[in-house]
Enzyme design. Sequence first.
Site, PDB file in Angstrom:
ATOM      1  N   LEU A   1      99.787   5.236 -53.222  1.00 46.00           N
ATOM      2  CA  LEU A   1     100.015   5.573 -51.809  1.00 46.00           C
ATOM      3  C   LEU A   1     100.369   4.323 -51.008  1.00 46.00           C
ATOM      4  CD1 LEU A   1      99.997   7.652 -49.518  1.00 46.00           C
ATOM      5  CD2 LEU A   1      97.526   7.280 -49.295  1.00 46.00           C
TER       6      LEU A   1
ATOM      7  N   ILE B   1      87.172  -4.144 -51.032  1.00 47.00           N
ATOM      8  CA  ILE B   1      86.467  -3.371 -49.984  1.00 47.00           C
ATOM      9  C   ILE B   1      84.989  -3.132 -50.322  1.00 47.00           C
ATOM     10  CG2 ILE B   1      88.575  -2.263 -49.100  1.00 47.00           C
ATOM     11  CD1 ILE B   1      87.398   0.377 -50.456  1.00 47.00           C
TER      12      ILE B   1
ATOM     13  N   TYR C   1      83.533  11.455 -59.508  1.00 47.16           N
ATOM     14  CA  TYR C   1      84.598  11.032 -58.587  1.00 47.16           C
ATOM     15  C   TYR C   1      84.508  11.818 -57.272  1.00 47.16           C
ATOM     16  CZ  TYR C   1      89.332  10.926 -56.593  1.00 47.16           C
ATOM     17  OH  TYR C   1      90.409  10.818 -55.730  1.00 47.16           O
TER      18      TYR C   1
ATOM     19  N   ALA D   1      90.745   2.925 -53.702  1.00 49.20           N
ATOM     20  CA  ALA D   1      89.800   3.897 -54.269  1.00 49.20           C
ATOM     21  C   ALA D   1      89.664   3.686 -55.767  1.00 49.20           C
ATOM     22  CB  ALA D   1      90.291   5.324 -53.995  1.00 49.20           C
ATOM     23  N   TYR D   2      88.561   4.181 -56.290  1.00 52.76           N
ATOM     24  CA  TYR D   2      88.401   4.308 -57.742  1.00 52.76           C
ATOM     25  C   TYR D   2      88.932   5.708 -58.059  1.00 52.76           C
ATOM     26  CZ  TYR D   2      86.238   4.398 -62.367  1.00 52.76           C
ATOM     27  OH  TYR D   2      86.025   4.461 -63.719  1.00 52.76           O
TER      28      TYR D   2
ATOM     29  N   GLY E   1      98.395   0.210 -54.649  1.00 52.65           N
ATOM     30  CA  GLY E   1      98.286   1.468 -55.397  1.00 52.65           C
ATOM     31  C   GLY E   1      99.464   2.380 -55.084  1.00 52.65           C
TER      32      GLY E   1
HETATM   33  N1  NAP Z   1      96.033  10.286 -57.247  1.00 50.98           N
HETATM   34  C1  NAP Z   1      95.704  11.530 -56.901  1.00 50.98           C
HETATM   35  O1  NAP Z   1      96.063  12.514 -57.548  1.00 50.98           O
HETATM   36  C2  NAP Z   1      94.863  11.760 -55.673  1.00 50.98           C
HETATM   37  C3  NAP Z   1      94.543  13.076 -55.308  1.00 50.98           C
HETATM   38  C4  NAP Z   1      93.784  13.280 -54.156  1.00 50.98           C
HETATM   39  C5  NAP Z   1      93.351  12.206 -53.405  1.00 50.98           C
HETATM   40  N2  NAP Z   1      93.648  10.931 -53.802  1.00 50.98           N
HETATM   41  C6  NAP Z   1      93.190   9.807 -52.979  1.00 50.98           C
HETATM   42  O2  NAP Z   1      94.330   9.183 -52.423  1.00 50.98           O
HETATM   43  C7  NAP Z   1      94.084   7.780 -52.252  1.00 50.98           C
HETATM   44  C8  NAP Z   1      95.230   6.982 -52.856  1.00 50.98           C
HETATM   45  O3  NAP Z   1      95.300   7.283 -54.240  1.00 50.98           O
HETATM   46  P1  NAP Z   1      96.379   6.594 -55.199  1.00 50.98           P
HETATM   47  O4  NAP Z   1      96.913   7.639 -56.100  1.00 50.98           O
HETATM   48  O5  NAP Z   1      97.290   5.749 -54.395  1.00 50.98           O
HETATM   49  O6  NAP Z   1      95.393   5.654 -56.046  1.00 50.98           O
HETATM   50  P2  NAP Z   1      95.736   4.386 -56.974  1.00 50.98           P
HETATM   51  O7  NAP Z   1      97.192   4.365 -57.299  1.00 50.98           O
HETATM   52  O8  NAP Z   1      94.741   4.409 -58.068  1.00 50.98           O
HETATM   53  O9  NAP Z   1      95.454   3.164 -56.009  1.00 50.98           O
HETATM   54  C9  NAP Z   1      94.170   2.787 -55.649  1.00 50.98           C
HETATM   55  C10 NAP Z   1      94.219   1.327 -55.301  1.00 50.98           C
HETATM   56  O10 NAP Z   1      92.908   0.915 -54.894  1.00 50.98           O
HETATM   57  C11 NAP Z   1      92.738  -0.400 -55.336  1.00 50.98           C
HETATM   58  N3  NAP Z   1      91.317  -0.749 -55.433  1.00 50.98           N
HETATM   59  C12 NAP Z   1      90.419  -0.375 -56.373  1.00 50.98           C
HETATM   60  N4  NAP Z   1      89.222  -0.940 -56.118  1.00 50.98           N
HETATM   61  C13 NAP Z   1      89.373  -1.688 -54.994  1.00 50.98           C
HETATM   62  C14 NAP Z   1      88.519  -2.508 -54.246  1.00 50.98           C
HETATM   63  N5  NAP Z   1      87.232  -2.683 -54.596  1.00 50.98           N
HETATM   64  N6  NAP Z   1      89.009  -3.139 -53.148  1.00 50.98           N
HETATM   65  C15 NAP Z   1      90.300  -2.988 -52.795  1.00 50.98           C
HETATM   66  N7  NAP Z   1      91.170  -2.237 -53.474  1.00 50.98           N
HETATM   67  C16 NAP Z   1      90.706  -1.580 -54.562  1.00 50.98           C
HETATM   68  C17 NAP Z   1      93.403  -0.442 -56.697  1.00 50.98           C
HETATM   69  O11 NAP Z   1      93.732  -1.777 -57.010  1.00 50.98           O
HETATM   70  P3  NAP Z   1      93.607  -2.308 -58.538  1.00 50.98           P
HETATM   71  O12 NAP Z   1      94.601  -1.480 -59.292  1.00 50.98           O
HETATM   72  O13 NAP Z   1      93.950  -3.748 -58.405  1.00 50.98           O
HETATM   73  O14 NAP Z   1      92.188  -2.036 -58.937  1.00 50.98           O
HETATM   74  C18 NAP Z   1      94.626   0.410 -56.461  1.00 50.98           C
HETATM   75  O15 NAP Z   1      95.735  -0.372 -56.088  1.00 50.98           O
HETATM   76  C19 NAP Z   1      92.713   7.533 -52.859  1.00 50.98           C
HETATM   77  O16 NAP Z   1      91.758   7.532 -51.835  1.00 50.98           O
HETATM   78  C20 NAP Z   1      92.475   8.728 -53.756  1.00 50.98           C
HETATM   79  O17 NAP Z   1      91.101   9.001 -53.899  1.00 50.98           O
HETATM   80  C21 NAP Z   1      94.399  10.685 -54.914  1.00 50.98           C
END
Ligand code: NAP
Length: 289
Positions: free
Chosen positions: A13, A39, A127, A62-63, A11
């Site tokens: 991060l 996970i 969420y 994360a979702y 993802g």
């Molecule tokens: N993005 C934001 O603006 C934001 C803001 C605040 C906090 N956060 C938090 O920061 C963290 C990182 O966010 P991000 O932006 O990097 O998110 P992201 O780009 O959506 O990445 C999430 C990753 O989790 C993977 N994933 C989903 N379901 C899974 C499972 N069951 N087992 C293992 N991997 C799984 C996804 O893989 P697939 O693509 O293959 O499903 C994806 O690569 C998350 O905890 C999010 O809640 C994000």
Amino acid sequence: MTKVLVTGGKGQLGQCLQSISNDFKTLDFVFLGSNDLDISNNIEVEAYFKNNTFDYCINCAAYTAVDKAEEETEKAKQINEIGAKNLAHACFKNNVTLIHISTDFVFDGQVKTPYTEEDKTNPISVYGKTKRDGELQITSTLSQYFIIRTSWLYSEFGSNFVKTMLRLSKEREELSVVDDQTGSPTYAKDLAAVILKIINSKSQQFGIYHYSNQAEITWYDFAKEIFNLTKSSITLKKTDSKTFKTLATRPAYSVLNTKKIHTLLNFKPVNWQKSLDKCLKAITFDQNS
Ligand SMILES: NC(=O)c1ccc[n+]([C@@H]2O[C@H](COP(=O)([O-])OP(=O)(O)OC[C@H]3O[C@@H](n4cnc5c(N)ncnc54)[C@H](OP(=O)(O)O)[C@@H]3O)[C@@H](O)[C@H]2O)c1
């Protein structure tokens, strides 16, 4: 060497962590995508931890589809709550420190000053609720954890607000962006560096921490600066959440107070415009190379 597992490693991060991992020579990383380790599947998680040894697990999985989560409640719960629970139990059993990423969306946004780690959570979206429930699973299972709440993540990787604005600036002449949600954007590479600094510091001051870049701005302000720095000629207009309807309700104010993490790691807040500029340069470099 300190062994570090990164779940959700493909993802946004996860890719940021991977891109700076070479700067941390004492850390030995394993990055797993969702196809390598799901996970939400406890059997898989238990077996993986039984067969592999780690000192830290950074959970980036994360979702994250905030609006879709309103319709896919069970899927969001399985990943954000049950996934966090599975990792917490595996980390507890195997003496691994869990670094878990959470969100400003655990708050309801009904305040006017930055949220501290002690403030009461009250999520107003599916969420946000599933992320809050994930936090609770962790805090009730083990003591060796760092939960880092962050906000408005963007980077050169994956899809995010900055990349959407850049795309729209090429497709449209005019754009309206909401001006009634206030928060702090965070360059995911800055967050990645903070996470690895925590590991390097070997800190035992476990608990919940807030981290974002230093800002108190609206999405409109953020878009304005993106177009400013990229010298875009698009006409930017203000709108509000009532006009720009989304499935999920977002907090009106979700600025995080980040003093605790700055004290822990003894570093100064990072100015949001400087980080945005760095990210825009990285995107331009990627496009030209
Ligand atoms: N993005 C934001 O603006 C934001 C803001 C605040 C906090 N956060 C938090 O920061 C963290 C990182 O966010 P991000 O932006 O990097 O998110 P992201 O780009 O959506 O990445 C999430 C990753 O989790 C993977 N994933 C989903 N379901 C899974 C499972 N069951 N087992 C293992 N991997 C799984 C996804 O893989 P697939 O693509 O293959 O499903 C994806 O690569 C998350 O905890 C999010 O809640 C994000």
